[in-house]
Structure formats: C-alpha cells, structure tokens
Design a protein around this motif. Structure first.
Motif, mmCIF file in Angstrom:
data_model
loop_
_atom_site.group_PDB
_atom_site.id
_atom_site.type_symbol
_atom_site.label_atom_id
_atom_site.label_comp_id
_atom_site.label_asym_id
_atom_site.label_seq_id
_atom_site.Cartn_x
_atom_site.Cartn_y
_atom_site.Cartn_z
ATOM 1 N N THR A 12 34.518 29.415 39.939
ATOM 2 C CA THR A 12 33.243 30.061 40.266
ATOM 3 C C THR A 12 32.466 30.406 39.014
ATOM 4 O OG1 THR A 12 34.255 30.986 42.276
ATOM 5 C CG2 THR A 12 32.186 31.958 41.525
ATOM 6 N N VAL A 13 33.146 30.951 38.006
ATOM 7 C CA VAL A 13 32.473 31.332 36.757
ATOM 8 C C VAL A 13 31.916 30.100 36.052
ATOM 9 C CG1 VAL A 13 32.817 32.310 34.455
ATOM 10 C CG2 VAL A 13 33.801 33.443 36.456
ATOM 11 N N LEU A 34 28.909 28.779 37.777
ATOM 12 C CA LEU A 34 27.745 29.627 37.508
ATOM 13 C C LEU A 34 27.189 29.347 36.114
ATOM 14 C CD1 LEU A 34 25.851 31.923 38.313
ATOM 15 C CD2 LEU A 34 27.572 33.542 37.479
ATOM 16 N N MET A 68 26.607 25.691 44.007
ATOM 17 C CA MET A 68 26.059 26.737 43.160
ATOM 18 C C MET A 68 24.623 26.425 42.775
ATOM 19 S SD MET A 68 26.628 29.643 41.556
ATOM 20 C CE MET A 68 28.418 29.835 41.413
ATOM 21 N N CYS A 113 28.057 32.019 44.395
ATOM 22 C CA CYS A 113 29.440 32.439 44.144
ATOM 23 C C CYS A 113 30.265 32.423 45.428
ATOM 24 C CB CYS A 113 29.459 33.832 43.513
ATOM 25 S SG CYS A 113 28.870 33.882 41.810
ATOM 26 N N PHE A 141 33.445 30.097 45.697
ATOM 27 C CA PHE A 141 34.738 30.784 45.673
ATOM 28 C C PHE A 141 35.565 30.518 46.927
ATOM 29 C CE2 PHE A 141 37.378 34.489 46.659
ATOM 30 C CZ PHE A 141 38.160 34.552 45.512
ATOM 31 N N TYR A 158 30.430 41.540 49.046
ATOM 32 C CA TYR A 158 29.097 41.031 48.726
ATOM 33 C C TYR A 158 28.036 41.652 49.625
ATOM 34 C CZ TYR A 158 30.585 37.494 45.393
ATOM 35 O OH TYR A 158 31.072 36.862 44.283
#
Length: 281
Positions: free
Chosen positions: A77-78, A81, A166, A212, A216, A272
């Motif tokens: 995910t990171v 991004l 994303m 995200c 994820f 979230y």
C-alpha cells in the motif's frame, strides 16, 4: 406522497437487496457456521459445536503468517501510494489528449488476465530473465540475482497488480483540485513543500483513503501472486486458507481463518470511516 416514494425506493432496492442476501450474507453466514464446527476424520465437517478453530488462530505459526501478510500488505500500500500519487498528479496536469492516453495505459492491464500477467513476471524476474540480463548488460551485477521466489518478488507483483487501484481514485481527486489555491499560497510566501502539506495533501486525502483501501484489502488476501512469485518460500493468509480447504481438508479451520481475515478488513474500513473516509466511500 412521502409513503409512496418510500415504497418506490424500497421496490427499486429489492433486487440489489436480494442479491446481497443470497450471494453475500448467506455465504458469509455459512462460513461462520462451519467455523464453529469440527473437522471430520477424513476431512469435511462434523456438526459438533467447537471453538477450537478460533483457538488455533493463536498458534505462533499461524500468527506469524498473519503478521507477515499484514506487513506485506502495508508495504504494498505504501509503495503504491508513493508511486501512484506522482503518476496521478502527472496525468491530472497533462493536456487533455495526453491525459486520455495515459489513463488508457493505466487501464490497459485490466484487459489481460491477472494470472497471465503474474506469470509474465516470472519471465522477468527469473535468473535468465529480462531484468537480470539488463542488469548484467549494464555492468551493475556480475552474476544473476535470485529475485524469483522471494518476498521482494511478491511485493513487486502486488505493487504491479494493484497500482491502478491507487492511481485512479487519486487522479479523480487531483483532477478536481483547484490549483489556484496553491498559487495563492505561493503568493503568500509558502514554499512548494508547505503548499503541498497544508493545502493539496488535505484536499486530496479522500483519494488517498480510497486508494489505500482498494490496495490494502486485496493485498492482504492475495493468493495468486504469492503462490506464483513466492513459490513455497512465501505464504500469505490467502495461501493458508486455500491449503486448509484443498490440501488438509480442514474446512472449519479454513473458515475460521476467513472470518478472521474479513474481521481485520472490516476493522480497517471502520477506522477509515471514523477518520473521515466516508466522504469518498
């Protein structure tokens, strides 16, 4: 009049409600029931109530697999991004003709089967693959690197597979952003970094949240990518669930793993929502 409108809305929602009940709620309830039963001697399910399957979830071996899956999902995910935000920004700021072409390039991978695309990465990452040939041709390595069947290969495959999830929500948010606000911040003495942190980043946060979530959730339950690119050396939750159902035939424990996975995903979505993600979702 208001009662008639409510009846009309209820009638319109009925097909979707039936679909969700038949193909989501009932299968989920069935998995939950099976997770509370016991395994038969030769596999299958014995209708005897037991919480043993949930107790097994705390086995260090299974906990390690869950933790590794969470780590790889977070890393994926990171990375998506970090790669996706600049790409979405570039597409949103491009001229209309080029913008459409770039969006098409982002969407084109969806036209090909995900399994085929994952096998293509085996050709790229193997010792005689394109990446090792390129690295040796450039003189960056003296011998082929062991890239395939490693956690790094799995992360590469996951990032490649889910990067469009994303980019697209980020593009939708950035494309609507009023860049005059950034220009105003510069006129007031703000640097590029401050203008991004205090103006653009908060305004595009809904796209970040949505991206995200979309990356994820499938990364955490991924099966094909770790199975093909990780081989027997990398196991994630999806592989463990498949193993319990198809190899060891321990359906109750496999169902308990599935319930736990869905609970983790649900908790993440709830967080979230609590932090403002409902504005986009």
């Amino acid at each position: 009049m208001e009662r008639a409108n409510r009846r009309t809305l209820a009638t319109l929602a009925l097909p979707a409600t039936l679909w969700l009940v038949l193909f989501f709620a009932l299968p989920l309830l069935l998995v939950l029931i099976i997770s509370l039963m016991q395994r038969g001697r030769y596999g299958g399910v014995v209708a005897e109530f037991s919480l043993e399957n949930y107790a097994r979830l705390f086995n260090p071996t299974f906990l390690t697999i869950f933790i590794n899956s969470l780590e790889m999902a977070v890393i994926t995910t990171v990375l998506c991004l970090l790669f996706g935000y600049p790409l979405a920004y570039f597409i949103a700021r491009a001229r209309p003709g080029l913008r459409n072409a770039l969006l098409l390039l982002v969407i084109i991978p969806f036209w090909t089967n995900f399994l085929v695309r994952t096998y293509a990465w085996m050709i790229i990452l193997r010792q005689e693959g394109l990446l090792n040939i390129a690295l040796q041709s450039l003189g960056l390595t003296n011998e082929p690197l062991n890239l395939l069947f490693t956690p790094a290969a799995v992360i590469i495959g996951l990032v490649y597979g889910y990067l469009p999830f994303m980019v697209l929500p980020l593009y939708a948010t950035i494309e609507k952003f009023d860049f005059a606000l950034v220009e105003a911040a510069h006129d007031l003495g703000a640097t590029e970094g401050k203008a991004f942190r205090h103006i653009m980043l908060p305004q595009t946060m809904p796209g970040i949240v949505a991206g995200c979530i979309l990356v994820f959730i499938p990364s955490l339950g991924a099966y094909i990518t770790p199975d093909i690119l990780g081989g027997a050396k990398v196991m994630m939750v999806g592989n463990l669930i498949t193993q319990q159902f198809l190899r060891t035939r321990h359906w109750p424990f496999g169902s308990a793993l599935s319930i736990l996975l869905m609970a983790i995903v649900a908790i993440g979505i709830l967080i979230y929502y609590r932090t403002g993600g409902e504005e986009l979702l």
